[in-house]
Design a protein around this motif. Structure first.
Motif, PDB file in Angstrom:
ATOM      1  N   TYR A  53      46.056  -9.109  62.165  1.00 48.93           N
ATOM      2  CA  TYR A  53      45.140  -8.357  63.024  1.00 48.93           C
ATOM      3  C   TYR A  53      43.953  -9.203  63.466  1.00 48.93           C
ATOM      4  CZ  TYR A  53      43.012  -7.104  58.408  1.00 48.93           C
ATOM      5  OH  TYR A  53      42.477  -7.107  57.138  1.00 48.93           O
ATOM      6  N   ASN A  83      42.278  -0.337  64.216  1.00 48.08           N
ATOM      7  CA  ASN A  83      43.340   0.337  64.963  1.00 48.08           C
ATOM      8  C   ASN A  83      42.777   1.224  66.061  1.00 48.08           C
ATOM      9  OD1 ASN A  83      45.752  -0.693  64.001  1.00 48.08           O
ATOM     10  ND2 ASN A  83      45.809   0.669  62.236  1.00 48.08           N
ATOM     11  N   HIS A  84      41.628   1.837  65.827  1.00 48.93           N
ATOM     12  CA  HIS A  84      40.980   2.612  66.896  1.00 48.93           C
ATOM     13  C   HIS A  84      40.639   1.693  68.068  1.00 48.93           C
ATOM     14  CE1 HIS A  84      40.619   6.552  65.042  1.00 48.93           C
ATOM     15  NE2 HIS A  84      40.212   5.981  63.910  1.00 48.93           N
ATOM     16  N   VAL A 109      43.966   0.503  69.905  1.00 49.74           N
ATOM     17  CA  VAL A 109      44.657   1.551  70.665  1.00 49.74           C
ATOM     18  C   VAL A 109      43.787   2.090  71.798  1.00 49.74           C
ATOM     19  CG1 VAL A 109      45.669   3.851  70.523  1.00 49.74           C
ATOM     20  CG2 VAL A 109      46.106   2.180  68.703  1.00 49.74           C
ATOM     21  N   ARG A 136      49.194  -1.509  70.370  1.00 53.29           N
ATOM     22  CA  ARG A 136      49.759  -0.662  69.330  1.00 53.29           C
ATOM     23  C   ARG A 136      48.938  -0.777  68.053  1.00 53.29           C
ATOM     24  NH1 ARG A 136      52.380  -2.874  65.065  1.00 53.29           N
ATOM     25  NH2 ARG A 136      52.956  -5.092  65.179  1.00 53.29           N
ATOM     26  N   ALA A 137      48.962   0.284  67.280  1.00 54.46           N
ATOM     27  CA  ALA A 137      48.315   0.253  65.971  1.00 54.46           C
ATOM     28  C   ALA A 137      49.116  -0.643  65.030  1.00 54.46           C
ATOM     29  CB  ALA A 137      48.213   1.657  65.396  1.00 54.46           C
ATOM     30  N   HIS A 174      50.350  -1.338  61.201  1.00 54.95           N
ATOM     31  CA  HIS A 174      50.567  -0.574  59.979  1.00 54.95           C
ATOM     32  C   HIS A 174      50.113  -1.362  58.752  1.00 54.95           C
ATOM     33  CE1 HIS A 174      52.685   2.547  62.120  1.00 54.95           C
ATOM     34  NE2 HIS A 174      53.487   1.643  62.672  1.00 54.95           N
TER      35      HIS A 174
END
Length: 428
Positions: free
Chosen positions: A108, A168-169, A172, A178-179, A181
Motif C-alpha cells: 500500500y 482504503n478510504h 477508494v 480498489r481497497a 485487503h
C-alpha cells in the motif's frame, strides 16, 4: 579506530559506492542509515559491475559486516531479490544484519506513492514511486510496520488493520482505486519472516560494541545533502535525513563517536527529479556531460539533469555536515573540454549571493556567476598520483578545493575500482 560518515554533497549519484569501496578493505562494518531502495550505488569490481539499491555497498567487500540500520525503510521483496542476485554471482551475503527497528515498505505504500504523485500533476515532486515517502509518513504518524512486527502475527495484523482503515478510504474515495485487503498484506509480509529472522539484530548494540572493540564503522548515506528532508531543496527532497546528523539518529551511534565526515562531490553537478538547479545546462554541454558521464539513474534509468560544479553548494554541504574530507569523482568526464565553468556565486534580482540563499524562491530564481577554467585533452584514467594529472586538471582541482570549504582527499579518474588518486588518507 574511527566511526566515519560518508554522504553525498550534491543531489545524489555522486559515486558514493566507489568511495565506500575505496575504504572497504580497511572497514569492519558498513552501515546504511537512511532511505530505502529509492537510490542506487553502482560499484565496479574488476570487470564486474554491481548496481545496489537497498544493500550497503560494503556487502561486496570480503570481511565487512553490512548493516541495514533503524533509519532505513525496507522493501522486503527488493531486499531478497538483491541478495539472491548477488549470491548467484558468487558474493557472500551471509553477514548482513538488519535492524529490528527498521520500518517496512508494504504494497500500500508503493500504491499510494504512485497515485498521489500522479494526482499532483504539474506539482509533482519526482519521487521514484517505491513507497519511500508513505512509509516514512507512517513512521512519523506512528502507524508504521517494523521488521520486528513480522515475528508476531497478532501484532502485525493489528497494525496493518489500523494502517489500512484510513488508507482504503483514500484509495477508494479519492483515487478511485480498489481497497486493499488486510490478509493480502499480512500474508505477503509473513512470507518473508523465516528467511529474514537470522539477519535481524539489535544493530544499535552491535555497532556500539564494535566501536568499543576498536572496529572501524562506516556509515553510508543514501541520496545526498541537497535532498535532505530538513536541509535540502524542500519539497523536492527525499523523506529522510541524508546528512551526517542522520547517521546518528539512523543508527543509534552517538555524535561524539563520529571521527570523520567524508562528502562525495562530482566534478560537475547532476540531479534527478524536479526542483531548483542553478547551474543546469540545456545545451550541447549538458548533453556532453550526460553522455560522457553516463548520467542515467541506477534505480530508475531516468536521464539525469546536468550542470557545472556549484561551489556554494559544496560550501553549504561542508558547513552543515562538518565535512573533513571531500572525494571528487568523475574528473575524467571533463576531459576534452576547452573551458570548464565553475559556479562561484549567484545573482538573484541583481544582487550577488556568495552562499546558497535561505529562501527557496530566491534559490529557484538564482542565476550562476561563473569563473572559467581551461580544460585538458589528455587521458587521465591511468593517473594514480596527483602529479600524474595534467597541469590544467591539477589547477581545476586546487581551485574547486579552495572554494568548497574542506580539502579534496581523493579524486576519481575513471569507473574502475582502482581509478582513483589519493591525496590524503581517509581513515588515519
Amino acid at each position: 579506530m574511527p566511526a566515519i560518515v560518508l554522504i553525498g554533497a550534491q543531489w545524489g549519484d555522486e559515486g558514493k559506492g566507489k568511495a565506500t569501496d575505496l575504504l572497504g578493505s580497511r572497514v569492519d562494518y558498513v552501515v546504511k542509515f537512511n532511505g530505502g531502495n529509492n537510490a542506487g550505488h553502482t560499484v565496479v569490481v574488476g570487470n564486474e559491475k554491481y548496481a545496489l539499491h537497498l544493500l550497503p555497498s560494503g556487502i561486496l567487500t570480503e570481511g565487512v559486516t553490512p548493516v541495514i540500520a533503524n533509519g532505513v525503510v525496507v522493501d522486503l521483496e527488493v531486499l531478497f531479490h538483491e541478495l539472491e542476485a548477488l549470491s548467484a554471482r558468487g558474493v557472500d551475503v551471509s553477514k548482513l544484519q538488519v535492524s529490528a527497528n527498521a520500518h517496512v515498505i508494504t504494497q500500500y505504500h508503493r500504491t499510494l506513492d504512485k497515485v498521489t504523485e500522479r494526482f499532483l500533476g504539474k506539482r509533482q515532486i519526482g519521487t521514484t514511486g517505491r513507497g519511500i515517502g508513505p512509509a516514512y509518513a507512517d513512521k512519523i504518524n506512528r502507524v508504521g510496520i517494523r521488521i520486528q512486527d513480522l515475528f508476531d502475527e497478532n501484532i502485525l495484523r493489528q497494525k496493518v488493520e489500523g494502517a489500512l482503515d484510513m488508507k482504503n478510504h483514500m484509495l477508494v474515495k479519492i483515487y478511485n482505486r480498489r481497497a486493499i485487503h488486510v490478509d493480502e498484506i499480512v500474508d505477503d509480509l509473513l512470507s518473508y519472516a523465516e528467511r529474514l529472522r537470522p539477519m535481524v539484530k539489535d544493530t544499535v548494540l552491535e555497532l556500539n560494541r564494535a566501536l568499543d572493540d576498536d572496529k572501524t564503522v562506516l556509515f553510508e548515506g543514501g541520496q545526498a545533502t541537497m535532498l535532505d528532508i530538513d536541509h535540502g531543496t524542500y519539497p523536492f527532497v527525499t523523506s529522510s535525513n541524508a546528512t551526517s546528523g542522520g547517521a546518528v539518529t539512523g543508527s543509534g551511534v552517538a555524535p561524539n563517536r563520529i571521527d570523520r565526515v567524508i562528502a562525495v562531490v562530482k566534478a560537475y553537478t547532476t540531479r534527478v527529479g524536479a526542483g531548483p538547479f542553478p547551474t543546469e545546462l540545456f545545451d550541447e554541454s549538458g548533453e556532453f556531460l550526460r553522455s560522457a558521464g553516463f548520467e542515467f539513474g541506477t534505480t530508475t534509468g531516468r536521464p539525469r539533469r546536468t550542470g557545472w560544479y556549484d561551489a556554494p553548494i559544496a560550501r553549504y554541504t561542508a558547513r552543515i555536515n562538518g565535512v573533513t574530507d571531500f572525494v571528487l569523482t568523475k574528473l575524467d568526464v571533463l576531459t576534452g573540454l576547452d573551458e570548464i565553468p565553475v559556479c562561484v556565486a549567484y545573482e538573484v534580482d541583481g544582487v550577488r549571493h556568495d552562499e546558497v540563499p535561505v529562501s527557496q524562491s530566491d534559490f529557484h530564481h538564482a542565476k550562476p556567476i561563473y569563473e572559467i577554467f581551461p580544460g585538458w585533452k589528455e587521458d587521465i584514467t591511468g593517473a594514480r598520483t596527483f602529479d600524474d594529472l595534467p597541469k590544467n586538471a591539477q589547477d581545476y582541482v586546487l581551485a574547486v578545493e579552495g572554494m568548497s570549504g574542506s580539502r579534496i582527499s581523493a579524486i576519481g579518474v575513471g569507473p574502475g575500482r582502482d581509478a582513483i588518486v589519493v591525496r590524503h588518507d581517509l581513515i588515519d
